[in-house]
Enzyme design. Sequence first.
Site, PDB file in Angstrom:
ATOM      1  NE  ARG A 105      41.403  38.593  40.376  1.00 48.85           N
ATOM      2  CZ  ARG A 105      41.171  37.326  40.667  1.00 48.85           C
ATOM      3  NH1 ARG A 105      42.095  36.608  41.269  1.00 48.85           N
ATOM      4  NH2 ARG A 105      40.017  36.770  40.396  1.00 48.85           N
ATOM      5  CB  THR A 109      48.510  38.230  34.274  1.00 48.49           C
ATOM      6  OG1 THR A 109      47.885  39.419  34.773  1.00 48.49           O
ATOM      7  CG2 THR A 109      48.938  38.441  32.834  1.00 48.49           C
ATOM      8  CG  ASP A 201      31.794  43.151  46.492  1.00 49.13           C
ATOM      9  OD1 ASP A 201      31.921  44.355  46.819  1.00 49.13           O
ATOM     10  OD2 ASP A 201      32.412  42.640  45.541  1.00 49.13           O
ATOM     11  CG  ASP A 204      28.729  44.691  44.800  1.00 47.72           C
ATOM     12  OD1 ASP A 204      29.099  45.668  44.112  1.00 47.72           O
ATOM     13  OD2 ASP A 204      28.745  43.520  44.385  1.00 47.72           O
TER      14      ASP A 204
HETATM   15  N1  URA Z   1      36.457  41.778  48.842  1.00 52.60           N
HETATM   16  C1  URA Z   1      35.222  41.873  49.394  1.00 52.60           C
HETATM   17  O1  URA Z   1      34.533  42.891  49.247  1.00 52.60           O
HETATM   18  N2  URA Z   1      34.759  40.830  50.109  1.00 52.60           N
HETATM   19  C2  URA Z   1      35.480  39.718  50.301  1.00 52.60           C
HETATM   20  O2  URA Z   1      35.005  38.800  50.989  1.00 52.60           O
HETATM   21  C3  URA Z   1      36.760  39.634  49.712  1.00 52.60           C
HETATM   22  C4  URA Z   1      37.225  40.689  48.986  1.00 52.60           C
END
Ligand code: URA
Length: 210
Positions: A105, A109, A201, A204
């Site tokens: 991302r 922008t 995430d 992660d």
């Molecule tokens: N990406 C992720 O890994 N977790 C989220 O909650 C949103 C996007």
Amino acid sequence: MTEHCTIVDHPLVQHKLTLMRDKGTSTSEFRRLLQEIALLLAYEVTRDLPLGTARIETPLEPMDAPKLEGKKLALISILRAGNGLLDGVLQLIPSARVGFVGLYRDEETLEPVEYYFKVPENLEERMVIAVDPMLATGNSSAAAIDMLKKAGAKDIRFLCLLAAPEGVKRMKEAHPDVPIVTAAVDSHLNEKGYIVPGLGDAGDRLFGTK
Ligand code: URA
């Protein structure tokens, strides 16, 4: 596939998803659970693969038995968390070709920018299954599908583990022809773009990064 968003409410999927959501679940356990759920979701997303018949002989008698007609498949992992789902889907469909889409991302922008794109040839002849565990805003997923369509893909499905209503809406508007298969649609996105209650995430937790 006709429904735009199919929720796989099978008890095994829901149970494993609960274990994945739990913040106490270790990286190795999270990875294993994602693979297992991927296999079950792949079963649903390929439900309408065309079947023909083949003449075979059982030990008792000949029969015309159902057999896949041989529609070619391409699995497209949306980097990097897509790789966790990819491993499980490949266990079920080991002969599928595999491609990768990398997007980040742009901080200014906020638009998704392509940094990697490598997909199998003849996408137009294949059932294309794009995989990414988290359908959050839907911006990068919609951009990835744009790229696949530009590369010729016509029959595309989107496979994820968790979706936010915002992401489902965005995908439906941008790509109404692309059905979504997911284990759950959660409540909402928070101000940081995380799915709530979600699981954090996914990349992660899958790779043990922070
Ligand atoms: N990406 C992720 O890994 N977790 C989220 O909650 C949103 C996007």
